[in-house]
Design an enzyme around this catalytic site. Structure first.
Site, short mmCIF file in Angstrom:
data_model
loop_
_atom_site.label_atom_id
_atom_site.label_comp_id
_atom_site.label_asym_id
_atom_site.label_seq_id
_atom_site.Cartn_x
_atom_site.Cartn_y
_atom_site.Cartn_z
CD GLU A 180 -18.03 -82.72 91.01
OE1 GLU A 180 -18.51 -83.00 92.72
OE2 GLU A 180 -17.93 -81.78 90.80
CD GLU A 257 -21.25 -82.49 88.23
OE1 GLU A 257 -21.39 -81.17 88.54
OE2 GLU A 257 -21.16 -83.51 87.67
C1 GLA Z 1 -20.94 -81.83 91.91
C2 GLA Z 1 -21.38 -83.10 91.43
C3 GLA Z 1 -23.04 -83.07 90.35
C4 GLA Z 1 -23.83 -82.31 91.75
C5 GLA Z 1 -23.14 -80.53 91.48
C6 GLA Z 1 -23.83 -78.99 92.01
O1 GLA Z 1 -20.25 -81.02 90.51
O2 GLA Z 1 -20.99 -84.46 90.78
O3 GLA Z 1 -24.00 -83.55 91.20
O4 GLA Z 1 -24.01 -81.98 93.17
O5 GLA Z 1 -21.92 -80.54 92.13
O6 GLA Z 1 -24.73 -79.79 91.60
#
Ligand code: GLA
Ligand code: CA
Length: 795
Positions: A180, A257
């Site tokens: 991210e 995710e």
């Molecule tokens: C983002 C991050 C994950 C985690 C989620 C929240 O997507 O990439 O590592 O921190 O947020 O749980």
């Protein structure tokens, strides 16, 4: 030939018991992924091997498979593998290669997200704290030192995982580049360098991808990588992929995710997300041929000190990473699991594998006391602590301390008026003068200062600072611990504001290791007995016996329980203050009375028949040093007001500058008494009652208390809090707020033998018109503690 032979031997060795698999391919085709040339939808279950005790790995993988998943998706947390610069550990619970082999044995593919940054509610987003020893380091940028360490780390991971890519006959089909990055910045050259690093290790055949939000993936999207989107249950899925469809109409779609639930922070309610939204979202994705990873499918536990913290602000995460995921923290199927499994069955031509039995039963443990105590000072004095007796303030990092607590000592000049101490304390500071507790400064509440009473020249100021997890999200990941600014004391004397910057700090670093905790019982000196000369930093304690808050209950507690049968359990710590717990040497995690988490998960595989040991480091001190094993966790019990004596000197009003609304005498005996102010109503937010004498010359007590409004009506006590109390007897929980808890049998009571007058200040929540007060003494015969002379103030 010889070389090939050596390679085969080596590979066989690395693959352990698993027989060599044929090499395969995983590639990106038109609108779909291709596994060995055939269209393939990734149904991945996100699980984190450090959040699961190793003996349970296989069970959890089988649970994911029983959900209809074909892959597991894992992060590599750099900081758990390289806890000291240059010292790598890929054994035991860190044996990621073995985790992948177990997945493969169970017919599961693996997606690896090797960072270097991962977020994941994990300490510093997976980055090692020791990077911060280089103060001006730029994290997640092309800082030469950062990149040098990243490459060394990725190479070490490569030694473990390269033999396990699908091209080499292993289960790893894809790997993620960074994490991210769009939520951090815009820096394609940096992301490219991470990509090139992975390519150089794993070869150009391994599929690489990036994950981001649909709102920002283009900022850092590299032309030659697959782009995937992260979003949670309830999201509009078409909308999430709309932009990707525009810029790359032929690309396969994947939600890397899909958030099944959410994580919990200290001091806030436990998070829940509806099963329906999750299942419907996944159903929709599968019906549209969209690949996914369900984050989390099984969250597990952030054992030890590994939980991170969020920002903006400072919101440390609890120890449990249950995440309201389909497989709960301790590995059992939830209602969400069964609904998901039902839906997933629709997309499988074979019957889903049966749900495996848990590896251990659940057990309970009767309540027991942790009878051994060792002051926190025994931690300071013993092995492993570093002490610096001279110089200025230092952060944890400057003291070479990764995790734990530091105590800062200095001597004060004469300051004849109350002064305000201010600094950036990371994260939870407790302030003492000559060993006596003055108050706390809590970063979670954005606190930075506290009022100190007047002090004499040579008085000792002690500041105990405990670190929680380093921030794991956003620019704030550069999160130094300890006192991270200068400390100032400001007071107004004879109308002139003066500021002091104390110098000459003694600093003691207290690591939070089990070895340190166990050692404290070896050098167990009783610091509450001043006649016994101690080792206290090489000096004899100078404090009075009654001023020893710093050492009398803050420290290590040890106790034992016996088992006939081992199993998983949840130890309850709701009577404790704040700190960390170890069972049989395993770090279970952090505890904090404010909740919402009140129990810690104890995997049965860490217990044994016969005697088991529990050590708690409590930096605040427990109300009762007891615990017990429950069959279910308590993840949602906030106790926000619980710890609170209301004796922060900064909250004490200056009554000399105010005139009382009434001065008078209550009658002796039981029952309600009402008094109205002669001068009519007075407007104000605070009501202070000052007790000057009691009928029996005993400790002051009030069972219930009302404030009367303009029409003499009892105003609502809903919004009330106690602003200040000179004294509160807290052993029996006789805190100030007992005067408005609707219970006539509970009462505020001052500590016996403390000097009158006593003061209780109630915050009415907002400004009110106040006409009078009503008071109920204790209900017992003779109304112990009943008030004789008093004054009241409204302001
Ligand atoms: C983002 C991050 C994950 C985690 C989620 C929240 O997507 O990439 O590592 O921190 O947020 O749980
Ligand atoms: Ca009461």
């Amino acid at each position: 030939m010889k070389k090939l032979f050596r390679f085969l031997i080596l590979s066989a060795f690395l693959l352990g018991s698993v027989s060599m698999q044929a090499a395969g391919t995983f590639t990106v085709g038109s609108k779909t992924f291709l596994l060995n040339g055939e269209p393939f939808i990734v149904k991945a279950a996100e699980v984190h091997y450090p959040r699961i005790p190793r003996p349970y790995w296989e069970h959890r993988i089988k649970m994911c498979k029983a959900l209809g998943m074909n892959s597991v998706c894992i992060y590599i947390f750099w900081n758990i593998h390289e806890q000291k610069e240059g010292e790598f550990n890929f054994t035991d619970n860190n044996d990621v290669a073995e985790f992948c082999r177990i997945a493969q044995k169970n017919g599961m593919y693996v997606i690896v997200r090797p960072g270097p940054y991962v977020c994941a509610e994990w300490e510093m987003g997976g980055l090692p704290w020791w990077l911060l020893k280089k103060k001006d380091i730029k994290l997640r940028e092309r800082d030469p030192y950062f990149m040098e360490r990243v490459k060394i780390f990725e190479k070490k991971v490569g030694e473990q995982l390269r033999p396990l890519t699908i091209q080499n006959g292993g289960p790893i089909i894809m790997m993620q580049v960074e994490n991210e990055y769009g939520s951090y910045g815009e820096d394609k050259p940096y992301v490219s360098e991470i990509r090139d690093c992975l390519r150089s290790i794993y070869g150009k055949e391994l599929a690489l991808f990036q994950c981001d939000w649909s709102s920002n993936f283009e900022k850092n999207g590299l032309d030659d990588l697959t782009w995937t989107m992260n979003f949670g249950t309830g999201a509009n899925i078409d909308e999430q992929f709309r932009r990707l469809g525009e810029v790359r109409p032929d690309a396969p779609k994947m939600c890397s995710e899909f958030w099944s639930g959410w994580f919990d922070k200290w001091g806030a309610q436990h998070e829940i997300r509806p099963a329906k939204d999750m299942v419907e979202g996944m159903d929709e994705m599968l019906s549209k041929g969209i690949s996914f990873s369900l984050y989390m499918t099984h969250g597990g536990t952030s054992f030890g000190h590994w939980a991170g913290a969020n920002s903006p602000g400072f919101a440390p995460d609890v120890t449990s990473y249950d995440y309201d995921a389909p497989i709960n923290e301790w590995g059992l199927p939830t209602a969400k699991f069964w609904e998901l499994r039902k839906m997933m069955q629709k997309y499988s031509d074979k019957k889903l594998p049966s749900v495996p039995k848990p590896p251990m039963p659940i057990i309970t443990i009767p309540k027991f006391e942790l009878k051994e105590f060792s002051s926190i000072f025994n931690g300071f004095d013993g092995m492993g602590s570093s002490i610096q007796k001279e110089g200025g303030l230092k952060t944890f990092e400057e003291m070479d301390l990764g995790w734990g607590t530091m105590c800062y000592f200095t001597t004060l000049p004469e300051i004849s008026e109350p002064s305000v101490i201010s600094a950036d304390f990371h994260d939870f500071a407790q302030i003492f003068i000559n060993g006596k507790y003055i108050g706390k400064i809590d970063r979670v509440k954005n606190e930075k200062s506290l009022t100190l009473p007047p002090v004499k020249k040579g008085d000792e100021l002690e500041i105990l600072v405990e670190a929680m997890g380093r921030i794991n999200f956003g620019r704030a990941i550069k999160d130094f611990k300890g006192i991270v600014s200068e400390v100032t004391l400001t007071a107004t004397i004879d109308h002139i504001e003066t500021t002091w910057k104390p110098q000459g700090w003694i600093k003691v670093a207290l690591p939070d290791s089990y070895e340190k905790a166990a050692d404290a019982f070896v050098h167990n000196f009783d610091y509450t007995k001043p006649e016994k000369e101690g080792q206290r930093l090489g000096k004899k304690p100078q404090w009075n016996a009654d001023g020893l808050d710093l050492v009398s209950k803050r420290g290590y507690y040890r106790g034992y329980f016996n088992l006939k049968k081992v199993g998983d359990t949840f130890l309850n710590f709701e009577t404790w203050g704040k700190g960390q717990v170890w069972v049989n040497g395993h770090a279970l995690g952090r505890i904090w009375s404010i909740g919402p988490q009140q129990t810690l998960y104890v995997p049965g595989c860490w217990l044994k028949k016969g005697q088991n040991e529990v050590i708690v480091l409590d930096i605040v001190g427990p109300e009762q040093a007891v615990t017990w094993g429950q069959a279910e966790p308590e993840l949602n019990k906030l106790q926000l007001e619980k710890t609170g004596k209301h004796n922060n000197p900064g909250d004490k009003p200056d009554l000399n500058s105010k005139s009382p609304v009434i001065e008078g005498e209550f009658k002796a005996g039981n029952g309600w008494q009402k008094v109205l102010f002669k001068s009519g109503t007075k407007k104000g937010r605070y009501l202070a009652i000052e007790v000057q004498s009691t009928w029996a010359n005993d400790a002051v007590a009030i069972a219930e208390f009302y404030v009367l409004g303009g029409e003499q009506e009892r105003i609502s006590r809903e919004p009330w809090t106690v602003k200040y109390a000179t004294s509160e007897e807290d052993n029996g929980n006789h805190l100030g707020d007992k005067v408005f808890d609707l219970q006539e049998s509970t009462y505020w009571q001052t500590v016996k033998g403390t000097d009158l007058p006593h003061l209780l200040v109630i915050d009415l929540g907002s400004e009110q018109q106040v006409r009078g007060i009503e008071y109920l003494p204790r209900a017992e015969q003779g109304a112990p503690g009943s008030i004789k002379n008093f004054r009241a103030f409204v302001y």
